[in-house]
Design a protein around this motif. Structure first.
Motif, mmCIF file in Angstrom:
data_model
loop_
_atom_site.group_PDB
_atom_site.id
_atom_site.type_symbol
_atom_site.label_atom_id
_atom_site.label_comp_id
_atom_site.label_asym_id
_atom_site.label_seq_id
_atom_site.Cartn_x
_atom_site.Cartn_y
_atom_site.Cartn_z
ATOM 1 N N ILE A 196 -1.632 -4.907 1.291
ATOM 2 C CA ILE A 196 -0.298 -5.469 1.512
ATOM 3 C C ILE A 196 -0.475 -6.889 2.017
ATOM 4 C CG2 ILE A 196 1.673 -5.404 3.096
ATOM 5 C CD1 ILE A 196 1.730 -2.434 2.811
ATOM 6 N N GLY A 197 0.430 -7.778 1.617
ATOM 7 C CA GLY A 197 0.355 -9.158 2.090
ATOM 8 C C GLY A 197 -0.307 -10.054 1.060
ATOM 9 N N GLY A 198 -0.536 -11.300 1.466
ATOM 10 C CA GLY A 198 -1.129 -12.266 0.563
ATOM 11 C C GLY A 198 -0.102 -12.956 -0.315
ATOM 12 N N CYS A 199 1.121 -12.433 -0.307
ATOM 13 C CA CYS A 199 2.213 -13.043 -1.055
ATOM 14 C C CYS A 199 3.512 -12.564 -0.428
ATOM 15 C CB CYS A 199 2.150 -12.669 -2.541
ATOM 16 S SG CYS A 199 2.328 -10.915 -2.854
ATOM 17 N N GLY A 200 4.621 -13.036 -0.934
ATOM 18 C CA GLY A 200 5.895 -12.635 -0.364
ATOM 19 C C GLY A 200 6.289 -13.510 0.810
ATOM 20 N N HIS A 201 7.402 -13.169 1.430
ATOM 21 C CA HIS A 201 7.980 -13.952 2.523
ATOM 22 C C HIS A 201 7.303 -13.553 3.838
ATOM 23 C CE1 HIS A 201 10.932 -16.032 4.943
ATOM 24 N NE2 HIS A 201 11.546 -16.457 3.861
ATOM 25 N N HIS B 284 -0.480 -3.629 -3.261
ATOM 26 C CA HIS B 284 -1.044 -4.146 -4.496
ATOM 27 C C HIS B 284 -2.167 -3.220 -4.954
ATOM 28 C CE1 HIS B 284 1.267 -7.639 -3.607
ATOM 29 N NE2 HIS B 284 0.546 -7.973 -2.554
ATOM 30 N N VAL B 285 -1.964 -2.559 -6.083
ATOM 31 C CA VAL B 285 -2.981 -1.660 -6.628
ATOM 32 C C VAL B 285 -4.055 -2.490 -7.331
ATOM 33 C CG1 VAL B 285 -3.434 0.256 -8.190
ATOM 34 C CG2 VAL B 285 -1.275 0.164 -6.906
ATOM 35 N N ARG B 286 -5.318 -2.208 -7.031
ATOM 36 C CA ARG B 286 -6.444 -2.938 -7.616
ATOM 37 C C ARG B 286 -7.299 -1.946 -8.402
ATOM 38 N NH1 ARG B 286 -8.245 -7.500 -4.896
ATOM 39 N NH2 ARG B 286 -10.356 -6.664 -4.746
ATOM 40 N N GLN B 287 -7.211 -2.008 -9.727
ATOM 41 C CA GLN B 287 -7.934 -1.059 -10.567
ATOM 42 C C GLN B 287 -8.243 -1.688 -11.912
ATOM 43 O OE1 GLN B 287 -5.989 2.701 -10.938
ATOM 44 N NE2 GLN B 287 -7.409 3.491 -12.463
ATOM 45 N N SER B 288 -9.442 -1.451 -12.405
ATOM 46 C CA SER B 288 -9.838 -1.929 -13.721
ATOM 47 C C SER B 288 -10.881 -0.980 -14.286
ATOM 48 C CB SER B 288 -10.416 -3.352 -13.624
ATOM 49 O OG SER B 288 -10.842 -3.801 -14.891
ATOM 50 N N GLY B 289 -10.521 -0.313 -15.379
ATOM 51 C CA GLY B 289 -11.448 0.660 -15.952
ATOM 52 C C GLY B 289 -11.724 1.790 -14.975
ATOM 53 N N LYS B 290 -13.004 2.036 -14.708
ATOM 54 C CA LYS B 290 -13.383 3.088 -13.767
ATOM 55 C C LYS B 290 -13.401 2.598 -12.322
ATOM 56 C CE LYS B 290 -16.213 5.663 -17.079
ATOM 57 N NZ LYS B 290 -17.563 6.230 -17.359
ATOM 58 N N TRP B 291 -13.317 1.267 -12.157
ATOM 59 C CA TRP B 291 -13.359 0.712 -10.800
ATOM 60 C C TRP B 291 -11.981 0.764 -10.168
ATOM 61 C CZ3 TRP B 291 -10.699 -3.556 -8.814
ATOM 62 C CH2 TRP B 291 -11.078 -3.946 -7.527
ATOM 63 N N LYS B 292 -11.937 1.160 -8.928
ATOM 64 C CA LYS B 292 -10.683 1.225 -8.208
ATOM 65 C C LYS B 292 -10.892 0.678 -6.803
ATOM 66 C CE LYS B 292 -6.854 4.267 -6.931
ATOM 67 N NZ LYS B 292 -6.325 5.657 -6.951
ATOM 68 N N GLY B 293 -10.209 -0.399 -6.477
ATOM 69 C CA GLY B 293 -10.300 -0.995 -5.158
ATOM 70 C C GLY B 293 -9.224 -0.459 -4.229
ATOM 71 N N LYS B 294 -9.237 -0.945 -3.008
ATOM 72 C CA LYS B 294 -8.254 -0.513 -2.034
ATOM 73 C C LYS B 294 -6.930 -1.234 -2.262
ATOM 74 C CE LYS B 294 -11.443 0.636 1.721
ATOM 75 N NZ LYS B 294 -11.822 0.359 3.145
ATOM 76 N N SER B 295 -5.833 -0.495 -2.096
ATOM 77 C CA SER B 295 -4.506 -1.111 -2.170
ATOM 78 C C SER B 295 -4.293 -1.945 -0.917
ATOM 79 C CB SER B 295 -3.424 -0.036 -2.279
ATOM 80 O OG SER B 295 -3.580 0.698 -3.470
#
Length: 337
Positions: free
Chosen positions: A260-265, A247-258
């Motif tokens: 895995i998990g938290g959803c799916g089977h 899961h890519v986490r990015q908004s504007g100039k901010w970029k968080g760590k990708s």
């Protein structure tokens, strides 16, 4: 499901003993609600009432896959010729949130499911083959036994560290742990015996066994979770379904760590991760893949998740494309890391 073919949209909010119905007739624009019991005589009465308005193939019934309470109802409607759509509860939840729905009752939920069918046009559900239902029950029971085994071992560990260990508590606990372990082993043998027998998925099982690192339990989990990939039209969908897509986490100039998990089977993801531990060591192609990732500075868990992801993509390819595992093809393929 094409909206032009559906004339009667039905929402079904399912509970253990009853089902709340809400339907809208597109021709007459009449709405109706009713409650039926979880019994075949009520299923028959409902189908008779619905098909008295339009043909069976023009009726779509939308429900959530909650527990096991929906399965008998869905199969009955399907065999009666109605179009059945079964939603992941998360889909229904997000749809309700998008409509700013705050109230939650059986009637409101049934209405929301009916509207989901009308607006979103979900795909028709097809009952899985008998082998899927058999394997799923075995796997569910194995999961329960493992949870009990783990809990009892934790209790044993705590008891053994108590200043006063009572033998009349300790001995029965140790016996129960051994019994649970025996039951788990027996279930695993049943699963393996079932997989190698003649059934609708026999050829798929044989192909998946050609991937070194995939054991019978993992194969059973892959096939039952994805309904032999009937739920996943592409490798990307399979990866997303298992929750192995970063899961890519990015908004504007901010970029968080990708992440895995938290959803799916979750159980499928866990099974693939455990299989990756073996594949990263004993499958030559995936061992090379894993080693290259580690040499590039990837953390061990990140590299193992990538191996698990590639295992699932390989499984999808072998089942959907009907081919055996080819190390040369796999090593040259452009499968994503």
């Amino acid at each position: 499901v094409g909206s032009m073919s559906i004339q009667l949209y039905v929402g079904a909010d399912i509970a253990a003993e009853s089902i709340q119905m809400d339907w809208l007739n597109q021709i007459t624009q009449q709405r109706q609600q009713m409650q039926i019991q979880q019994h075949k005589r009520d299923y028959k009465r409902l189908v008779k009432q619905l098909t008295g308005q339009v043909e069976a193939g023009q009726i779509q019934v939308v429900m959530e896959a909650t527990g096991n309470y929906w399965q008998a109802f869905a199969e009955y409607l399907h065999h009666a010729g109605l179009v059945v759509s079964v939603l992941n509860p998360t889909q229904a939840k997000h749809f309700a949130q998008a409509r700013l729905q705050r109230t939650k009752t059986d009637r409101v939920d049934a209405q929301m499911l009916r509207e989901y069918g009308r607006v979103m046009e979900p795909e028709a559900w097809i009952p899985p083959p008998l082998i899927c239902q058999q394997l799923q029950q075995y796997l569910n029971r194995r999961d329960d036994l493992i949870a009990m085994h783990t809990a009892e071992r934790n209790r044993l560990h705590a008891l053994q560290h108590h200043p006063l260990v009572l033998c009349d508590l300790l001995t029965p606990l140790q016996v129960h742990i051994r019994e649970l372990k025996t039951q788990i082993e027996q279930l695993e043998k049943l699963i393996q015996t079932l997989l190698v027998s003649q059934h609708a998925w026999a050829e798929m099982v044989r192909r998946l066994r050609s991937i070194k690192g995939l054991g019978y339990l993992t194969i059973a989990r892959i096939l039952t979770s994805t309904h032999a990939f009937a739920r996943c039209s592409s490798p990307d969908e399979a990866v997303s379904f298992a929750g192995l897509a970063p899961h890519v986490r990015q908004s504007g100039k901010w970029k968080g760590k990708s992440r895995i998990g938290g959803c799916g089977h979750a159980s499928l993801r866990q099974a693939l991760y455990m299989a990756a531990l073996s594949a990263a060591r004993f499958n030559p192609t995936l061992h090379t893949f894993y080693t290259q990732l580690r040499q590039r500075g990837k953390l061990e868990k990140v590299a193992l998740c990538a191996v698990a992801r590639k295992l699932l993509i390989l499984a999808w390819t072998l089942v959907v494309k009907q081919r055996d595992f080819d190390p040369l093809w796999a090593s040259k393929s452009h499968l994503p890391a």
